[in-house]
Design an enzyme around this catalytic site. Structure first.
Site, mmCIF file in Angstrom:
data_model
loop_
_atom_site.group_PDB
_atom_site.id
_atom_site.type_symbol
_atom_site.label_atom_id
_atom_site.label_comp_id
_atom_site.label_asym_id
_atom_site.label_seq_id
_atom_site.Cartn_x
_atom_site.Cartn_y
_atom_site.Cartn_z
ATOM 1 N N GLU A 98 -14.422 15.053 94.528
ATOM 2 C CA GLU A 98 -13.739 14.209 95.514
ATOM 3 C C GLU A 98 -14.556 12.935 95.790
ATOM 4 O OE1 GLU A 98 -10.651 14.881 97.679
ATOM 5 O OE2 GLU A 98 -11.122 12.769 97.513
ATOM 6 N N ASP A 109 -13.413 9.116 94.896
ATOM 7 C CA ASP A 109 -13.230 8.147 95.976
ATOM 8 C C ASP A 109 -14.087 6.906 95.752
ATOM 9 O OD1 ASP A 109 -11.693 10.159 97.014
ATOM 10 O OD2 ASP A 109 -13.028 10.647 98.681
ATOM 11 N N SER A 165 -5.731 12.267 97.109
ATOM 12 C CA SER A 165 -7.155 11.929 97.089
ATOM 13 C C SER A 165 -7.439 10.757 96.153
ATOM 14 C CB SER A 165 -7.951 13.125 96.564
ATOM 15 O OG SER A 165 -8.137 14.067 97.566
ATOM 16 N N ASP A 185 9.376 -0.371 95.463
ATOM 17 C CA ASP A 185 10.091 0.751 96.073
ATOM 18 C C ASP A 185 10.201 1.886 95.056
ATOM 19 O OD1 ASP A 185 11.514 2.234 97.836
ATOM 20 O OD2 ASP A 185 13.263 0.896 97.936
ATOM 21 N N GLY A 235 14.093 1.995 100.134
ATOM 22 C CA GLY A 235 13.473 1.803 101.445
ATOM 23 C C GLY A 235 12.479 2.916 101.742
ATOM 24 N N ASP A 276 10.734 6.314 102.736
ATOM 25 C CA ASP A 276 11.105 7.728 102.668
ATOM 26 C C ASP A 276 9.856 8.564 102.913
ATOM 27 O OD1 ASP A 276 9.803 8.225 99.971
ATOM 28 O OD2 ASP A 276 11.221 6.642 99.450
#
Ligand SMILES: *[C@@H]1O[C@H](CO)[C@@H](O)[C@H](O)[C@H]1NC(C)=O
Ligand SMILES: *[C@@H]1O[C@H](CO)[C@@H](O)[C@H](O)[C@H]1NC(C)=O
Ligand SMILES: *[C@@H]1O[C@H](CO)[C@@H](O)[C@H](O)[C@H]1NC(C)=O
Ligand SMILES: *[C@@H]1O[C@H](CO)[C@@H](O)[C@H](O)[C@H]1NC(C)=O
Ligand SMILES: *[C@@H]1O[C@H](CO)[C@@H](O)[C@H](O)[C@H]1NC(C)=O
Ligand SMILES: *[C@@H]1O[C@H](CO)[C@@H](O)[C@H](O)[C@H]1NC(C)=O
Length: 595
Positions: free
Chosen positions: A296, A300, A514, A556, A575, A577
């Protein structure tokens, strides 16, 4: 030795310093907060009384409403206060507790032999943290700390109730860690072990300069793919003296510098000698042994720092939940990592302007009192001019593809009714929650965490977008499974699969929200760079701007869904969601909107 609690209450009562001026009924210990035996946890033995525990005490704030109003004004591009961020001293004026609360709580603590010099206070004095023995904590809180084990193996030291003298109930909002059975698990990165190869076995990726997406990006997401896909090729940062991007590390996740160099050698040769600053939060260490590198933390740092290079990077190591042994009784066993990190960072005068966090947990496992106070601390970061990004979770609307028979999507009260499980802190309305997509052209990643908060009402800034979505749902869809009036997540999304990183000297492919979160954060850091280079303040809290002006600056995403809890989940639609939010970023368009 099992102590009867009654004499302890009496002791606490008699020793209260205000005994002389308070009626006896005010001195009685009364339950402040309690939880039923938490689902999935088994009570082991009583916590060792000599063990240490680091308590956080939240005093009621005088005017958070005023701070929230400031946050929304400062973050609204049409408001005359836009970008006029506040200092910690200015924030203190809103969130400071009443002076009577400070003196009553101090008096209570010192009456138990706690030295004032051992109290660590937030700049506004609305939080006090202190380390004390379990024995003393049990005495002043009328509590019984036990070690508890989760079915996953995680172990915590907690109590199912704590008590305060009546006269303090209106001054202290909460004390943790007490009743909070939250595992703070990292959003599990999704691994593709079959794609693991020893370093050096594949040719380095050549950086592209053309504004198209290379076909190889369908199989492997690299820094270059992200720049191409999100239209950020050719942007050169200029505000390196002012701008910083920060990554939080919890749960013993170490970000390895040697792996970062190897990653840069592969994907960004110009950065090969460039590193980042490691900051220890309350004793956290960033262990540089290659064998200790975390997937992780490496993911990152490699993507957030790689995308925003040469913007300086900071990595915070906050301890908490280390491997636990029956006979170990250190303070770290009882840590509450988010609070420690927030405590630490809000005291500094210069905070990195973009911060990415890929950790979270099911909202319902976090007590409401705690979630709401921690959320207010994220609002403080926004008011200070920091853009705060959180992963929206990897379980779709709940438990992802887990077997419905395991019944994870249940409320954790006695009723155990079926319910979707939104993630916290992503559900806090003062942060930007990042969901996940995959493939090119992009579709929703099926694990993309999304839905509606059961704790936080929908903030005005997303009313229009979320109402438009809800209006498209068939009448009665998922009735009882989610809160139509809650804050909707995620806000935005980014690629979340097949990220090529280096971990423990090997190239691996990895994914999850992540991966999406540091990716999006890297681009936000570039937007902050452009603003700083132009002599403007940073973007700070992003959502009011993104929902008001940003919709056209996103790609989108209209295909895919986020199944879970035995349902097909929500659909990605035109749009906003609750799968991909507003969509994935188009950096050049965002530059026009944001800078
Ligand atoms: C809270 O802050 C707001 C905004 O500055 C201000 O208008 C209001 O008077 C404050 N309220 C209190 C009780 O201090
Ligand atoms: C407060 O300080 C005194 C003197 O240094 C020390 O003996 C005592 O143990 C301290 N109290 C606590 C609760 O740490
Ligand atoms: C003490 O209790 C009485 C009666 O419940 C109440 O009126 C009074 O306000 C309390 N005082 C304090 C300081 O809490
Ligand atoms: C990195 O450092 C090495 C050793 O000092 C040097 O030879 C190399 O040119 C540097 N590479 C870059 C891209 O700066
Ligand atoms: C760092 O990690 C290595 C490998 O896991 C371990 O052997 C070593 O004890 C760790 N060092 C510290 C200071 O924790
Ligand atoms: C998702 O789309 C499918 C196919 O159009 C539709 O049948 C289903 O009702 C939609 N689900 C939701 C929750 O909107």
């Amino acid at each position: 030795m099992k102590l009867s609690l009654l004499p302890l209450y009496l002791f606490a009562t008699i020793s209260a310093v205000f005994a002389a001026v308070l009626a006896p009924q005010n001195l009685t210990l009364q339950v402040k907060e309690s939880v039923a035996s938490p689902h999935g946890w088994t009570r082991l033995g009583r916590a060792h009384s000599d063990g240490g525990i680091r308590l956080h005490i939240a005093l009621f704030q005088q005017n958070f409403t005023g701070l929230e109003q400031s946050l929304y004004e400062i973050s609204d591009p049409d408001h005359h206060r836009y970008g006029a961020h506040l200092s910690k001293e200015e924030i203190a004026k809103f969130v400071a507790p009443h002076p009577a609360s400070v003196s009553l709580v101090d008096g209570w603590l010192t009456s138990h032999g706690i030295n004032e010099s051992d109290l660590i206070r937030s700049p506004a004095k609305d939080w006090i943290s202190l380390t004390l023995s379990i024995h003393l904590a049990e005495r002043i809180l009328g509590a019984e700390y036990y070690t508890w084990q989760h079915i996953s193996g995680d172990v915590l030291i907690r109590t199912t109730a704590y008590r305060l003298p009546v006269y303090l109930h209106n001054h202290i909002e909460l004390i943790q860690p007490t009743t909070m059975f939250t595992r703070s698990k990292g959003m599990a990165p999704i691994l593709y072990p079959e794609e693991r190869e020893p370093l050096g076995s594949i040719a380095p990726v050549t950086p592209f300069t053309k504004p198209h997406v290379d076909p190889s990006c369908a199989a492997r997401i690299t820094l270059s793919c992200i720049r191409q896909l999100y239209n950020a090729v050719g942007y050169t940062p200029r505000a390196m003296k002012k701008n910083v991007i920060g990554i939080t590390g919890f749960l013993g996740q170490n970000a390895n510098k040697q792996d970062l160099s190897a990653f840069y050698r592969d994907q960004l040769p110009a950065a090969v000698n460039y590193s980042f600053k490691s900051i220890s939060v309350y004793g956290g260490i960033n262990n540089q042994s290659l064998a200790a590198a975390g997937e992780e933390a490496n993911l990152d740092t490699q993507f957030a720092f790689g995308i925003s290079y040469p913007t300086p990077g900071t990595f915070w190591s906050t301890p908490g939940l280390p491997p636990w042994l029956q006979d170990e009784h250190t303070a770290a066993d009882t840590n509450e990592p988010y609070l420690d990190w927030l405590d630490f960072i809000l005291q500094s005068d210069h905070i990195p302007q973009t911060i990415s966090t890929s950790y979270g947990d099911d909202e319902q496992t976090v007590p409401f009192t705690y979630a709401s106070r921690v959320c207010k601390l994220f609002a403080e970061l926004g008011v200070r001019g920091v853009s705060v990004l959180f992963a929206s979770g990897d379980g779709g609307v709940g438990d992802g593809n887990a077997d419905p028979a395991t019944q994870q999507c249940r409320t954790n009260d006695k009723k155990r009714t079926r319910r979707f499980l939104p993630a916290f802190p992503a559900s806090c309305p003062y942060v930007t929650a990042v969901g996940g997509t995959m493939s090119i052209p992009e579709v929703a990643a099926s694990f993309s965490g999304g839905g509606f908060s059961d704790y936080f009402p929908r903030p005005a800034y997303q009313d229009k977008s979320v109402n438009a979505y809800l209006g498209k749902l068939h009448h009665g869809t998922y009735d009882g499974l989610f809160n139509r009036l809650g804050r909707g997540i995620p806000d935005v999304s980014a690629q979340a699969r097949k990220f090529q990183i280096v971990w423990q000297g090997q190239r691996i492919s990895i994914g999850g929200t992540s991966a999406a979160t540091p990716t999006f954060a890297g681009l936000v850091a570039l937007l902050n760079d452009a603003r700083l280079a132009a002599g403007r303040p940073t973007l700070g809290f992003l959502n009011p701007l993104l929902y008001k002006r940003g919709e056209s600056a996103f790609n989108d995403v209209v295909d895919g869904a986020n199944p879970g809890c035995g349902t097909p989940g929500f659909n990605a639609t035109k749009g906003w969601d609750p799968v991909t939010g507003l969509g994935t970023p188009d950096f050049k368009k965002l530059m026009k909107v944001c800078v």
